[in-house]
Design an enzyme around this catalytic site. Structure first.
Site, PDB file in Angstrom:
ATOM      1  N   SER A  43       0.852  -1.186   0.000  1.00  0.00           N
ATOM      2  CA  SER A  43       0.000   0.000   0.000  1.00  0.00           C
ATOM      3  C   SER A  43       0.885   1.232   0.000  1.00  0.00           C
ATOM      4  O   SER A  43       2.111   1.149   0.015  1.00  0.00           O
ATOM      5  CB  SER A  43      -0.892   0.020   1.240  1.00  0.00           C
ATOM      6  OG  SER A  43      -0.105   0.347   2.375  1.00  0.00           O
ATOM      7  N   LYS A  44       0.232   2.359  -0.006  1.00  0.00           N
ATOM      8  CA  LYS A  44       0.888   3.668  -0.005  1.00  0.00           C
ATOM      9  C   LYS A  44       1.954   3.755   1.119  1.00  0.00           C
ATOM     10  O   LYS A  44       2.974   4.406   0.964  1.00  0.00           O
ATOM     11  CB  LYS A  44      -0.219   4.701   0.243  1.00  0.00           C
ATOM     12  CG  LYS A  44       0.130   6.088  -0.121  1.00  0.00           C
ATOM     13  CD  LYS A  44      -0.064   6.349  -1.594  1.00  0.00           C
ATOM     14  CE  LYS A  44       0.770   7.577  -1.930  1.00  0.00           C
ATOM     15  NZ  LYS A  44       1.262   7.698  -3.212  1.00  0.00           N
ATOM     16  N   ARG A  45       1.657   3.088   2.227  1.00  0.00           N
ATOM     17  CA  ARG A  45       2.587   3.093   3.362  1.00  0.00           C
ATOM     18  C   ARG A  45       3.994   2.645   2.966  1.00  0.00           C
ATOM     19  O   ARG A  45       4.981   3.017   3.561  1.00  0.00           O
ATOM     20  CB  ARG A  45       2.077   2.111   4.421  1.00  0.00           C
ATOM     21  CG  ARG A  45       1.565   2.740   5.662  1.00  0.00           C
ATOM     22  CD  ARG A  45       1.061   1.684   6.628  1.00  0.00           C
ATOM     23  NE  ARG A  45       0.415   0.543   5.997  1.00  0.00           N
ATOM     24  CZ  ARG A  45       0.875  -0.692   6.040  1.00  0.00           C
ATOM     25  NH1 ARG A  45       1.993  -0.965   6.671  1.00  0.00           N
ATOM     26  NH2 ARG A  45       0.206  -1.675   5.456  1.00  0.00           N
ATOM     27  N   GLY A  91       5.562   3.277   0.305  1.00  0.00           N
ATOM     28  CA  GLY A  91       6.193   4.148  -0.687  1.00  0.00           C
ATOM     29  C   GLY A  91       5.243   4.358  -1.850  1.00  0.00           C
ATOM     30  O   GLY A  91       4.033   4.209  -1.699  1.00  0.00           O
ATOM     31  N   GLU A 151       4.290   7.431 -10.244  1.00  0.00           N
ATOM     32  CA  GLU A 151       5.121   7.965  -9.160  1.00  0.00           C
ATOM     33  C   GLU A 151       6.561   7.482  -9.300  1.00  0.00           C
ATOM     34  O   GLU A 151       7.495   8.229  -9.046  1.00  0.00           O
ATOM     35  CB  GLU A 151       4.561   7.554  -7.800  1.00  0.00           C
ATOM     36  CG  GLU A 151       3.345   8.358  -7.399  1.00  0.00           C
ATOM     37  CD  GLU A 151       2.680   7.787  -6.162  1.00  0.00           C
ATOM     38  OE1 GLU A 151       3.259   7.916  -5.083  1.00  0.00           O
ATOM     39  OE2 GLU A 151       1.605   7.178  -6.299  1.00  0.00           O
TER      40      GLU A 151
END
Ligand code: GLU
Length: 524
Positions: free
Chosen positions: A253-255, A257, A263
């Site tokens: 997940s975004k956690r 990175g 991105e």
């Protein structure tokens, strides 16, 4: 003759192309290439609330950036099109007609309120739709349809169906009991198809031979097989890919990175490195090789080397791999791909004489997610002019960082000092440790090196200048370190810069001297 392989990547344009989706796309693409088959891109845009035209573009751009060329799909067309589900509505209607003729579906008039009430009453023991409408008299059902009563169409799951079984190319033999299968809705009251129905119709009509997708769809597969059977259509081979987890073993997940391909692109990762890295999230060539070109992936990819073990997304490994690609790419390509960051370093340079001691960055400070202003047209034009006028300077930057960069974006900060002209921003810690070091005679060292660099008789060549400066150690009775570190700080601003004399050679003599003079004036 064996069947021609046809595979598809079927993203829903409800967001960016994420790492998991990109991995699925790469596996489909590589499999098609390895088998001499066809790779199809199909946009599953039936969720009107979440699908946007902009997301479609973002996904197509990410696919192009990764170099995943599709043989059929948006922009390129193909015989099995259209490739947007919203443009295929007539094919779902046709498939529904076929199911009606085959007695595989029935209309259901139960309202949402009635269904909710039943679900609530059953509580935990709710076992799916109770099939109230399944046994309606067909003439009665037709009368209600003709009278315009809202209804959905449900699949009539055969009551005598044995377990639903298939051989997954990754998971092996899989079996689901059919008697717990709900009479699922295929077509909603508004006439739109549900996900499972649309996918089966499309995969059938597009002649898909292998469905390679994330294992979050594994539980949909028995349902889809029932629909294939209802249509009397052959089922494709399924290959479900294991989850991608972060290094902590939790779902990526975004956690962990960045999670979208975009991105990573914006952080200076190379498409070749991304494809190489993602191809190895669940597949291996021989269990050992880590660096492999697209050609190798495309010729060697096979379903039998996909593992069902969860894949770990390790960004440190990706950074290492990216560094390997940077080392191999060569100067011209590096300059071309590094443009966004070099242009920024160029725009942030200082054309006037200026020396200052600036606070050292705090290594423990949390990484800031600063929104960077895009460069304006003027800044771009100035950069482009300079880059065209000084190709040797730009290509000369490459060897300074080629072995150190793990992303192209690092060029911006690592090479900032190369764009400072006669100025130097002195890192405070380096000033204290090197220039103000007790008993190290830094000022004397700087003055002596300055003399070598100022001497017009010395050609402006890294190796020669280095040799002459090093030769000062003996007469000055100084350790090499104490002799050359001050020069590094005075020219590059800190003690951990890229190679010193190679940097000096690329800078102008008068700028190097101005930096030394500025440093002496500022520090001593
Ligand atoms: N559109 C689906 C998704 O984005 C993929 C469906 C499939 O591969 O069967 O998850």
């Amino acid at each position: 003759m064996t069947q021609q392989v046809r595979v598809r990547f079927a993203p829903s344009p409800t967001g960016r192309l994420h790492i998991g989706g990109a991995r699925t796309a790469i596996f489909n693409w590589a499999f098609a290439r390895a088998m001499g088959g066809t790779f199809i891109l199909r946009i599953e845009d039936t969720d009107p609330e979440r699908s946007t035209e902009e997301n479609v573009q973002v996904i197509l751009n990410a696919m192009k950036w990764l170099g995943l060329d599709w043989d059929e799909g948006p922009e390129v067309g193909g015989e099995a099109g259209p490739y947007f589900q919203m443009q295929r509505m007539d094919t779902y209607t046709e498939a529904l007609e076929k199911l009606k003729q085959r007695g595989a579906v029935y209309p259901c008039f139960c309202t949402k309120e009635e269904l909710d009430a039943k679900r609530e009453a059953a509580g935990e023991s709710y076992a799916g739709y109770d099939r109230t409408c399944r046994d309606l008299d067909p003439a009665e059902a037709q009368r209600r349809i003709d009278a315009g009563e809202p209804h959905v169409w449900r699949l009539k799951v055969p009551t005598d169906h044995g377990p639903i079984e298939f051989d997954d190319a990754v998971y092996g033999h899989v079996s689901f009991p059919a008697d717990v299968m709900d009479d699922m809705i295929l077509v909603r009251t508004d006439g739109s198809p549900t996900y499972n129905f649309a996918v089966v119709c499309d995969d059938t009509n597009m002649g898909i031979t292998h469905v390679i997708r994330g294992d979050d769809h594994l539980s949909n597969t028995p349902r889809q097989i029932l629909i294939y059977e209802g249509l009397g259509a052959p089922t494709p081979t399924f290959a479900h890919l294991s989850m991608i987890l972060g290094p902590d073993g939790k779902k990526l997940s975004k956690r962990h990175g960045a999670t979208s391909v975009e991105e990573y692109r914006d952080r200076g990762f190379l498409p070749d490195a991304m494809v190489n890295f993602l191809a190895l999230l669940g597949w291996s060539l021989d269990g050992e090789t880590t660096i492999m070109s697209r050609d190798v992936i495309c010729s060697e990819f096979s379903l039998d080397r996909i593992t069902k073990k969860d894949a770990i997304f390790d960004e440190t490994k990706l950074a290492w791999m990216n560094g390997q690609y940077i080392q191999k790419m060569g100067a011209a390509e590096w300059v071309r791909l590094s443009e966004p960051w070099l242009a920024r370093a160029h725009a942030e340079g200082y054309p006037y004489v200026y020396t200052a001691i600036v606070p050292s960055p705090d290594p423990n400070a949390p990484a800031e997610e600063e929104a960077v202003e895009p460069l304006n047209e003027e800044q771009w034009a100035a950069f482009t002019d300079e880059r065209n006028a000084r190709p040797d300077f730009y290509e000369g930057l490459y060897p300074l960082v080629a072995e150190r960069e793990t992303s192209l974006a690092e060029g911006e900060s690592k090479l900032a000092y190369m764009f400072w002209g006669p100025c130097v921003l002195l890192d405070e810690k380096s000033v204290n440790k090197v220039l103000r070091k007790e008993g190290a005679r830094a000022e004397e060292a700087l003055a002596a090196c300055r003399e070598v660099l100022a001497d017009e008789a010395n050609p402006w060549e890294a190796a020669l200048l280095e040799e002459k400066c090093r030769a000062l150690a003996e007469p000055l009775d100084m350790k090499l370190r104490n002799l050359l570190q001050p020069l590094r700080v005075a020219v590059c601003g800190n003690m951990v810069s890229p190679p010193l004399f190679e940097s000096i050679e690329l800078l102008k003599r008068e700028d190097v001297l101005a930096r030394i003079d500025g440093t002496i004036a500022e520090v001593f």
